[in-house]
Design an enzyme around this catalytic site. Structure first.
Site, mmCIF file in Angstrom:
data_model
loop_
_atom_site.group_PDB
_atom_site.id
_atom_site.type_symbol
_atom_site.label_atom_id
_atom_site.label_comp_id
_atom_site.label_asym_id
_atom_site.label_seq_id
_atom_site.Cartn_x
_atom_site.Cartn_y
_atom_site.Cartn_z
ATOM 1 N N GLU A 78 45.097 17.781 33.976
ATOM 2 C CA GLU A 78 45.376 16.594 34.886
ATOM 3 C C GLU A 78 44.059 15.667 34.959
ATOM 4 O OE1 GLU A 78 48.236 15.677 36.038
ATOM 5 O OE2 GLU A 78 49.307 17.751 35.352
ATOM 6 N N CYS A 141 50.859 21.952 43.560
ATOM 7 C CA CYS A 141 49.548 21.951 42.504
ATOM 8 C C CYS A 141 49.017 20.616 42.524
ATOM 9 C CB CYS A 141 50.392 21.725 41.151
ATOM 10 S SG CYS A 141 51.431 22.920 40.527
ATOM 11 N N HIS A 165 48.335 22.181 34.002
ATOM 12 C CA HIS A 165 49.726 22.588 33.963
ATOM 13 C C HIS A 165 49.902 23.020 32.614
ATOM 14 C CE1 HIS A 165 50.901 19.852 37.727
ATOM 15 N NE2 HIS A 165 51.548 21.286 37.931
#
Length: 200
Positions: A78, A141, A165
Site C-alpha cells: 500500500e 487494515c 495486502h
C-alpha cells in the site's frame, strides 16, 4: 535489523485469515534481519494498541503489517494510509467503526516509508503477481496502517513502516468466484518483499 511483521486474526465469519497464517510461516531471519511475528486482533483501535506495545517492547527498525484483501489477485503493498474509517462489517468486538477521522489532529494521509515499487518488482521477479495499491480501504487494515504512521510522525521519526495486502486462500475463494493464492506463494512473496525493503 529487527523487523516487526504483523498479521490479523480471522474476521467477518471466516475461520482463517491468510495474513496471520502467512506471517506465522515466515522464517525467523530474512537476509540477516530478525523477524518478530505478531498476531493482531481485527478490532479498531485495539489493533493499533497491540502493535504500539510491541514497538515499545521490541524497538524494531521496521514494521510491516499484513492484511487480507478478498477480491484482489496480487500481493499489493500500500502507498498511503488515509485519516478516515468507515464500514458496514462489525469488527471482532461486534461493533462497527464510528465513521469519520481516525485522528482529529492527524494529516489527511501518510505515505509509507517502504520502497513499494522495488518490492513489487522483486515479487514479480520471483514469478508472483504484485502491484502497488493506492487504497488500503477504510476498514481495520487502513486504520492500523494510519495509526502506525501517525505514531511514527509523532514519536518514532526513524521508524519505517508499511502495509501489504494479500489475496484470499483457495479455501476462501468460494469455488473460484474470487481470486486466490496459495499460502506457499504468499509466504514467498512476503519474504521477498521484506528482504527488498530491508535492503533499501
Amino acid at each position: 535489523m529487527k523487523i516487526l511483521v504483523t498479521g490479523f486474526d480471522p474476521f467477518g465469519g471466516e475461520k482463517i485469515n491468510p495474513a496471520i497464517e502467512a506471517v506465522k510461516r515466515l522464517p525467523d531471519e530474512i537476509a540477516g534481519n530478525q523477524i518478530i511475528k505478531l498476531e493482531v486482533p481485527t478490532i479498531f483501535y485495539q489493533s493499533a494498541e497491540v502493535v504500539k506495545k510491541a514497538i515499545e517492547k521490541e524497538n524494531p527498525e521496521m514494521v510491516i503489517n499484513v492484511g487480507q484483501a478478498g477480491g484482489r489477485s496480487a500481493i499489493t503493498p500500500e502507498r498511503i494510509a488515509i485519516n478516515f474509517q468507515a464500514g458496514s462489517t462489525p469488527d471482532n468486538s461486534g461493533k462497527g467503526p464510528k465513521e469519520g477521522k481516525i485522528q482529529a489532529d492527524g494529516l489527511d494521509g501518510y505515505f509509507t516509508q517502504l520502497p513499494i515499487k522495488k518490492m513489487v518488482a522483486a515479487i514479480r521477479h520471483a514469478g508472483l503477481p504484485a502491484q502497488v495499491s493506492n487504497s488500503a480501504g477504510t476498514y481495520v487494515c487502513n486504520h492500523l496502517f494510519y495509526e502506525i504512521q501517525y505514531l511514527i510522525h509523532h514519536d518514532y521519526p526513524n521508524l519505517k513502516a508499511g502495509f501489504i495486502h494479500i489475496p484470499y486462500l483457495p479455501s476462501q475463494a468460494r469455488n473460484g468466484r474470487y481470486p486466490s493464492m496459495s499460502l506457499d506463494n504468499m509466504v514467498t512473496g512476503l519474504t521477498v518483499a521484506i528482504e527488498t525493503a530491508a535492503m533499501c
